[in-house]
Design a protein around this motif. Sequence first.
Motif, PDB file in Angstrom:
ATOM      1  N   GLU A 107      85.912   2.194  37.859  1.00  0.00           N
ATOM      2  CA  GLU A 107      86.664   2.191  36.602  1.00  0.00           C
ATOM      3  C   GLU A 107      85.953   1.319  35.585  1.00  0.00           C
ATOM      4  N   LEU A 108      85.815   1.829  34.357  1.00  0.00           N
ATOM      5  CA  LEU A 108      85.222   1.048  33.264  1.00  0.00           C
ATOM      6  C   LEU A 108      86.352   0.477  32.412  1.00  0.00           C
ATOM      7  N   ASP A 109      86.628  -0.826  32.584  1.00  0.00           N
ATOM      8  CA  ASP A 109      87.672  -1.513  31.831  1.00  0.00           C
ATOM      9  C   ASP A 109      87.061  -2.012  30.523  1.00  0.00           C
ATOM     10  N   LEU A 110      87.204  -1.201  29.454  1.00  0.00           N
ATOM     11  CA  LEU A 110      86.523  -1.488  28.183  1.00  0.00           C
ATOM     12  C   LEU A 110      87.434  -2.163  27.171  1.00  0.00           C
ATOM     13  N   GLY A 111      88.581  -2.671  27.627  1.00  0.00           N
ATOM     14  CA  GLY A 111      89.458  -3.408  26.741  1.00  0.00           C
ATOM     15  C   GLY A 111      90.312  -2.492  25.889  1.00  0.00           C
ATOM     16  N   PRO A 112      91.137  -3.106  25.018  1.00  0.00           N
ATOM     17  CA  PRO A 112      92.052  -2.304  24.189  1.00  0.00           C
ATOM     18  C   PRO A 112      91.328  -1.389  23.214  1.00  0.00           C
ATOM     19  N   GLU A 113      90.057  -1.710  22.856  1.00  0.00           N
ATOM     20  CA  GLU A 113      89.322  -0.842  21.920  1.00  0.00           C
ATOM     21  C   GLU A 113      88.759   0.387  22.630  1.00  0.00           C
ATOM     22  N   GLY A 114      88.655   0.335  23.971  1.00  0.00           N
ATOM     23  CA  GLY A 114      88.085   1.431  24.734  1.00  0.00           C
ATOM     24  C   GLY A 114      89.089   2.538  24.967  1.00  0.00           C
ATOM     25  N   PRO A 115      88.628   3.643  25.590  1.00  0.00           N
ATOM     26  CA  PRO A 115      89.532   4.766  25.880  1.00  0.00           C
ATOM     27  C   PRO A 115      90.632   4.362  26.854  1.00  0.00           C
ATOM     28  N   GLN A 116      91.805   4.948  26.670  1.00  0.00           N
ATOM     29  CA  GLN A 116      92.955   4.680  27.520  1.00  0.00           C
ATOM     30  C   GLN A 116      93.484   5.999  28.073  1.00  0.00           C
ATOM     31  N   PRO A 117      93.717   6.135  29.366  1.00  0.00           N
ATOM     32  CA  PRO A 117      93.372   5.134  30.398  1.00  0.00           C
ATOM     33  C   PRO A 117      91.870   4.976  30.540  1.00  0.00           C
ATOM     34  N   PRO A 118      91.407   3.874  31.184  1.00  0.00           N
ATOM     35  CA  PRO A 118      89.970   3.643  31.306  1.00  0.00           C
ATOM     36  C   PRO A 118      89.281   4.785  32.051  1.00  0.00           C
ATOM     37  N   PRO A 119      88.030   5.098  31.686  1.00  0.00           N
ATOM     38  CA  PRO A 119      87.269   6.132  32.416  1.00  0.00           C
ATOM     39  C   PRO A 119      87.138   5.771  33.895  1.00  0.00           C
ATOM     40  N   THR A 120      87.425   6.737  34.778  1.00  0.00           N
ATOM     41  CA  THR A 120      87.452   6.481  36.218  1.00  0.00           C
ATOM     42  C   THR A 120      86.812   7.646  36.964  1.00  0.00           C
ATOM     43  N   VAL A 121      85.975   7.305  37.954  1.00  0.00           N
ATOM     44  CA  VAL A 121      85.399   8.316  38.856  1.00  0.00           C
ATOM     45  C   VAL A 121      85.691   7.861  40.284  1.00  0.00           C
ATOM     46  N   THR A 122      86.251   8.768  41.112  1.00  0.00           N
ATOM     47  CA  THR A 122      86.671   8.428  42.483  1.00  0.00           C
ATOM     48  C   THR A 122      85.839   9.199  43.504  1.00  0.00           C
ATOM     49  N   SER A 123      85.510   8.530  44.592  1.00  0.00           N
ATOM     50  CA  SER A 123      84.752   9.176  45.661  1.00  0.00           C
ATOM     51  C   SER A 123      85.641  10.118  46.458  1.00  0.00           C
ATOM     52  N   GLU A 124      84.999  11.027  47.192  1.00  0.00           N
ATOM     53  CA  GLU A 124      85.730  11.793  48.190  1.00  0.00           C
ATOM     54  C   GLU A 124      86.189  10.841  49.300  1.00  0.00           C
ATOM     55  N   PRO A 125      87.348  11.093  49.922  1.00  0.00           N
ATOM     56  CA  PRO A 125      87.816  10.166  50.969  1.00  0.00           C
ATOM     57  C   PRO A 125      86.936  10.229  52.216  1.00  0.00           C
ATOM     58  N   LEU A 126      86.829   9.087  52.881  1.00  0.00           N
ATOM     59  CA  LEU A 126      86.101   8.986  54.150  1.00  0.00           C
ATOM     60  C   LEU A 126      87.115   8.847  55.278  1.00  0.00           C
ATOM     61  N   ASN A 127      87.138   9.827  56.180  1.00  0.00           N
ATOM     62  CA  ASN A 127      88.033   9.779  57.343  1.00  0.00           C
ATOM     63  C   ASN A 127      87.275   9.107  58.492  1.00  0.00           C
ATOM     64  N   ILE A 128      87.895   8.107  59.102  1.00  0.00           N
ATOM     65  CA  ILE A 128      87.232   7.412  60.203  1.00  0.00           C
ATOM     66  C   ILE A 128      87.923   7.717  61.519  1.00  0.00           C
ATOM     67  N   THR A 129      87.101   7.791  62.549  1.00  0.00           N
ATOM     68  CA  THR A 129      87.591   7.923  63.926  1.00  0.00           C
ATOM     69  C   THR A 129      87.326   6.607  64.640  1.00  0.00           C
ATOM     70  N   VAL A 130      88.345   6.043  65.254  1.00  0.00           N
ATOM     71  CA  VAL A 130      88.228   4.738  65.900  1.00  0.00           C
ATOM     72  C   VAL A 130      88.351   4.909  67.406  1.00  0.00           C
ATOM     73  N   HIS A 131      87.301   4.518  68.114  1.00  0.00           N
ATOM     74  CA  HIS A 131      87.341   4.459  69.569  1.00  0.00           C
ATOM     75  C   HIS A 131      87.790   3.070  69.995  1.00  0.00           C
ATOM     76  N   SER A 132      88.681   3.045  70.967  1.00  0.00           N
ATOM     77  CA  SER A 132      89.238   1.761  71.395  1.00  0.00           C
ATOM     78  C   SER A 132      89.094   1.614  72.895  1.00  0.00           C
ATOM     79  N   MET A 133      88.911   0.379  73.292  1.00  0.00           N
ATOM     80  CA  MET A 133      88.843   0.100  74.712  1.00  0.00           C
ATOM     81  C   MET A 133      90.238   0.245  75.317  1.00  0.00           C
ATOM     82  N   PRO A 134      90.341   0.349  76.618  1.00  0.00           N
ATOM     83  CA  PRO A 134      91.669   0.516  77.232  1.00  0.00           C
ATOM     84  C   PRO A 134      92.617  -0.611  76.839  1.00  0.00           C
TER      85      PRO A 134
END
Length: 655
Positions: A197-224
């Motif tokens: 997110e680019l927080d450019l203050g009150p003079e900047g565009p509202q809402p602030p320009p934002t680019v979001t990544s694709e989600p990362l799904n994790i697999t967790v292996h656990s010991m017994p």
Amino acid sequence: MWDMCHRIFLGSFVLIWIAGGPTHASSQLEFNPPSVVVKYGDPVSVLCSTSHPKPNGMGWEATIGGVSFQPDVSSVTWTVDKLEDWTIEPMCYISTVDGQSSKTLSVILYKTPDSVSISPLNHSGPMVEGTEYHLLCDIKNVAPLQNLVVKWYKGNESILNVTYSDLSIKSPGDVFPNLTITPSRDDDGAQYRCEAELDLGPEGPQPPPTVTSEPLNITVHSMPSNIQELEDTVIDVGSSTRLKCSSNGNPPPEFSWVFFRSPNVRVENKDAVIIENATGANIGNYTCVVKNYIGNVSKTARISVRGADPVCPIKLSTDSVVIKYGDEVSVSCINTASVEDMYWIIDSQHVNNTTWSVKSRLNWDTTARCTGIFLGIGNCHKPLNITVYKAPDSVSIFPLNHSGPMVERKEYHLLCDIKNVAPLQNLVVKWYKGDESILNVTYSDLSIKTPGDVFPNLTITPSRDDDGAHYRCEAELDLGPEGPQPPPTMTSEPLNITVHYKPHITSQLPERIPVFRGYPVELSCVAHGNPQPRIEWRYDTANHVTHAGGNLTVYEAGLYNCTATNAVETVFVVVVVILKEDYLPLIAGFVAVMVVVISVIFVFIYSIYYKNTKMGRYSLKDAKLASTPNGNVAQNGCRDIPLPMTKLSQPNINF
């Protein structure tokens, strides 16, 4: 005459004071809008106006879109159709009867990222619970960094915000913030994402320009998981009991049992042991071992047969051994009572010998215990604590996702690559800057006995004082008092870093300086930085100047901009040169003329005085041109002109 000279001197002083005195016209300059936030490549237009009643003129000084001096105007507009200069600092200036002043417009040029993506750092596949991982957010080509806010999310929960407010880099760049996570078994299937997110203050565009990544799904292996059901049990002779062992893990674990084997004991479905028609031979410990590739857990239940509580009289030649992988080991069982049989159980295998010796490589997870069958007591055992260690194959250090010189005040990550070391729970990674210890990393929360690779990292924000600093990491196996002393240690080759930093103009250039007509002034511009900055003077090309390295000889009034540029940043200092008239030769000439005039007047007065006081007085009344009998002649110059003289009476002669 003195009064005239006095007036000229005072008049000159007043002129010089007016020309060189301070001005405050900059407080009368106003921008509309007061500041601008512009997307890279968009147009921009700003009006600069003044409330001064009689401006001589105004103009804009800018690397692009500059407006030359406009006489007799009270406003001037700076316009750019396509703004692409990241370092631009437009300056509006005004000239009035009080002098010249200027005001700089605040311009923020921004660009949203080309892409935002998230990935595990130096890892692929499932994660292991309790292990530290780093998720990397790759943000490409964004500016300005000081307005960037990187937000991390787990599902819809905000977990971390990262800012770069301490940076002053205006041009686009890539950033690689990372998030450290230690997943648990409950995190299996969790989604992580990062957001730029680019927080450019009150003079900047509202809402602030934002680019979001694709989600990362994790697999967790656990010991017994820990074993819950298995508990100590007391049974009567001839009775039966069932010992249950249950545990969950990912991937599903395997079960095994360790106990004193007897005919009336059998294993059912590997997760349960059934004792039928209990006897004194069944007195002892029953251990359930649950393991998968990540680790193992075990739990031991004590079975007591009511009527006999045996004491195990076994001693070992050493209670614990610390052995280097590939070395030999030898441990003996020593009995202190009558024994029917004594042997070792090695990894659930029966070894018929009171001395256990290994002359080849020992397994990483080998378990060993000496077991004895004593008359009137039954079975008992004494476990041996075994630690098998291996020093790393290599230890190296390098910057993470970076090569070449570093830039001061920017965050970097140094990665320590430690190959094939065991056991991890005894590993201590030590970071050094020169000879100074700056961080220790331990893995005591792990229970992995087999060799593995670890990649601890160190976050640094170098300053210009760190140029040439040496960093190194050291892998030490702290194996306790039974282990080798000093502990086995391997150190990386030192990493020498080069730090680039912005220029700093060190020469003392005044903001305003006068130059007298006919007397040039030399401006010297010296700057230091890494890499060494390039010095450039900027000025009106119509002005008469002379260059000599970083020095500039100035003959005329104007704005002279000393700019120092290197790969990090550009800085500049503006010197205002004011032209002044030199009245000293005129005053000197006037004084000389006055001296001559006074000298002539003095000679004239003196000559009159001399004639009246030092010579006789004569009257030419009734003088005749004819020659006189007495021969009296008045001389004129060196020629004799006969003039008749009449002698005055004695009282009329003054001496």
